[in-house]
Scaffold this motif. Structure first.
Motif, short mmCIF file in Angstrom:
data_model
loop_
_atom_site.label_atom_id
_atom_site.label_comp_id
_atom_site.label_asym_id
_atom_site.label_seq_id
_atom_site.Cartn_x
_atom_site.Cartn_y
_atom_site.Cartn_z
N SER A 174 44.62 39.18 35.39
CA SER A 174 43.66 40.03 36.30
C SER A 174 43.33 39.08 37.50
N ARG A 175 42.99 37.89 36.99
CA ARG A 175 42.60 37.21 38.19
C ARG A 175 43.68 37.11 39.38
N ALA A 176 44.89 36.52 38.88
CA ALA A 176 45.95 36.45 39.64
C ALA A 176 46.15 37.62 40.62
N LEU A 177 46.04 38.90 39.99
CA LEU A 177 46.39 40.16 40.67
C LEU A 177 45.46 40.39 41.89
N ASN A 178 44.26 40.01 41.33
CA ASN A 178 43.14 40.05 42.23
C ASN A 178 43.27 39.34 43.68
N TYR A 179 43.70 38.09 43.15
CA TYR A 179 44.01 37.26 44.49
C TYR A 179 45.18 37.89 45.24
N VAL A 180 46.06 38.18 44.82
CA VAL A 180 47.37 38.57 45.31
C VAL A 180 47.01 39.79 46.23
N ARG A 181 46.34 40.65 45.69
CA ARG A 181 45.93 42.16 46.27
C ARG A 181 44.87 41.85 47.49
N ALA A 182 44.22 40.67 47.52
CA ALA A 182 43.24 40.40 48.56
C ALA A 182 44.09 39.61 49.69
N GLY A 183 45.56 39.39 49.36
CA GLY A 183 46.25 38.99 50.43
C GLY A 183 46.41 37.42 50.26
N PHE A 184 46.02 36.83 49.18
CA PHE A 184 46.36 35.31 48.97
C PHE A 184 47.85 34.99 48.08
N PRO A 185 48.55 34.04 48.32
CA PRO A 185 49.47 33.71 47.41
C PRO A 185 48.74 32.96 46.28
#
Ligand SMILES: Nc1ncnc2c1ncn2[C@@H]1O[C@H](COP(=O)(O)OP(=O)(O)OP(=O)(O)O)[C@@H](O)[C@H]1O
Ligand SMILES: [Mg+2]
Length: 321
Positions: free
Chosen positions: A34-45
Motif C-alpha cells: 500500500s505504501r508503494a501504490l500510494n507513491y505510484v498513484r501520487a505520480g512517483f516512480p
C-alpha cells in the motif's frame, strides 16, 4: 496521446500482469504494497532496493498487477545502450512508384525511409503502460541517463529520431515506473546516479520478517508452517552470526524446504543425516562463494549449532523423516 493497439499483449515485450499463484500476503507485504501504490498513484516512480532474495521482483510484479495496466518488463544488463531501451533506426525502406497515367509519359517517385525499431521504454511512455525495470543498476549509468528527462520533465528524447523522425515523445499520463536493485556492493552492479535516485522513492527492503518468510517457504514447498519455521530459524542463526560476506536467502530456504519435502514424500531416507546434508549443500554453497576451507569450516560450525538448536531439539528432523 496515442491509442495503444487493441490488445497490449500483441506488442513486443508487453505483458498483461496476472495475480501470482501462491503469492503470500502478510502484514509486512500488505504494508509495503500500500505504501508503494500510494507513491505510484501520487505520480512517483518507486524503487525497491534490497539484498538478493528479499522479494523485490515478486513485490514489484504484484504492484504492477494492482495497477491494472499492461506492463513492460526490462531486465538491467551491462551491455545495454540507450538504443536497447528506447529503440533505433533499423535499416531503410525503399519505395518506388512509376506513374504512367498518360501514355508515353512516365513519372517516377522514389523515396527512402528509415525503419524505426521501437524498444520497450518508448512503448511504455507512448501508450501509458507500467515500466518494470528489474535490476536497473546492472545497466550502465550512460544507458539509463535517458530516464532522467522521462521521470522529471515527462519527455522522452529520441536522439536519432523515432517513427517518422519524431524528436521526442510526451510521457503518457498513465505511464508509471517501478524499479528494483540490489545494493551497490553486489557484484555486477553499477553505482546509481544521484540524479536518478532523486527522481524516485526508494523503499529499502531487507529480508522479510519471520512470519512472512515462514509463510512464503511453506507456500512454496507445501511443508507445514511449523516445519518451515525451523528452516527460517536456521537461516536466521546463520545471518545473525554476522561473520559472513553472503547471507542465506529465502531462495536457499525454499530449496532446503522443497528438497526436505521431497525426501519426506519419497521416503528415500528416514535419516536425519539427510536433512543436515541438504542444509549443508544449500546454505554453505550460498554463503561461501569460494572453496576457502577455513571459511567453510566456520560456516559449518554455526550451521551444526543452528540445526541442533532449531531442528533436532524441536523435533523437526523426526517430523521430516
Ligand atoms: N510475497 C511472496 N509470496 C510468495 N513468494 C514470494 C513472495 N516474495 C518472494 N517470494 C519468493 O521468494 C523468492 C525470492 O523472491 P524474488 O525473486 O522476488 O527476490 P528478489 O529480491 O527479486 O531477488 P534478486 O535480487 O535475486 O532478484 C522467489 O522464489 C519468490 O517466488
Ligand atoms: Mg529480482
Amino acid at each position: 496521446m496515442e491509442t495503444p493497439p487493441k490488445t497490449g499483449s500483441d506488442q513486443k515485450g508487453v505483458i498483461q500482469p496476472r495475480p501470482m499463484r501462491g503469492f503470500v500476503k502478510t502484514d509486512r507485504v500488505e504494508a509495503l504494497t500500500s505504501r508503494a501504490l500510494n507513491y505510484v498513484r501520487a505520480g512517483f516512480p518507486v524503487h525497491f532496493r534490497g539484498p538478493t532474495g528479499a522479494g523485490k521482483t515478486t513485490l514489484a510484479l504484484h504492484i504492477a498487477h494492482k495497477l491494472k495496466q499492461p506492463v513492460v518488463l526490462i531486465h538491467g544488463d551491462d551491455q545495454f545502450t540507450t538504443a536497447d531501451l528506447v529503440g533505433k533506426k533499423d535499416g531503410y525502406r525503399y519505395s518506388k512508384v512509376v506513374d504512367e497515367f498518360v501514355r508515353g509519359v512516365s513519372k517516377t517517385n522514389e523515396s527512402m525511409h528509415h525503419n524505426w525499431l521501437e524498444n520497450r521504454l518508448t512503448t511504455a511512455v507512448r501508450y501509458g503502460y507500467t515500466l518494470l525495470y528489474d535490476e536497473f543498476t546492472r545497466s550502465r549509468p550512460e544507458a539509463n541517463n535517458i530516464l532522467l528527462s522521462v521521470l522529471q520533465e515527462g519527455i522522452l528524447d529520441l536522439p536519432t529520431g523515432g517513427t517518422s523522425g519524431e524528436q521526442f515523445i510526451k510521457v503518457h499520463p498513465k505511464f508509471c515506473a517501478l524499479f528494483t536493485s540490489n545494493p551497490e556492493e553486489y557484484a555486477g552492479v553499477h553505482k546509481t546516479q544521484d540524479a536518478l535516485l532523486d527522481r524516485m522513492v526508494t523503499l529499502d527492503i531487507g529480508h522479510y520478517d519471520f512470519d512472512t518468510e515462514t509463510k512464503i517457504i511453506a507456500a512454496k514447498s507445501n511443508l507445514e508452517e511449523n516445519e518451515a519455521q525451523r528452516i527460517v530459524h536456521i537461516a536466521r542463526a546463520l545471518r545473525a552470526s554476522g561473520d559472513f560476506g553472503h547471507l542465506p536467502t529465502i531462495r536457499g530456504c525454499i530449496m532446503v524446504a522443497k528438497a526436505a519435502k521431497r525426501h519426506k514424500q519419497a521416503e528415500i531416507l528416514r535419516d536425519s543425516k539427510m536433512f543436515r546434508q541438504i542444509c549443508h549443500d544449500v546454505f554453505i554453497a550460498e554463503i561461501a562463494r569460494n572453496e576457502n576451507r577455513k571459511e567453510r569450516e566456520k560456516i559449518e560450525k554455526v550451521l551444526i549449532k543452528a540445526i541442533d538448536k532449531h531442528a533436532r531439539k524441536t523435533g523437526l528432523l523426526s517430523s521430516l523423516f
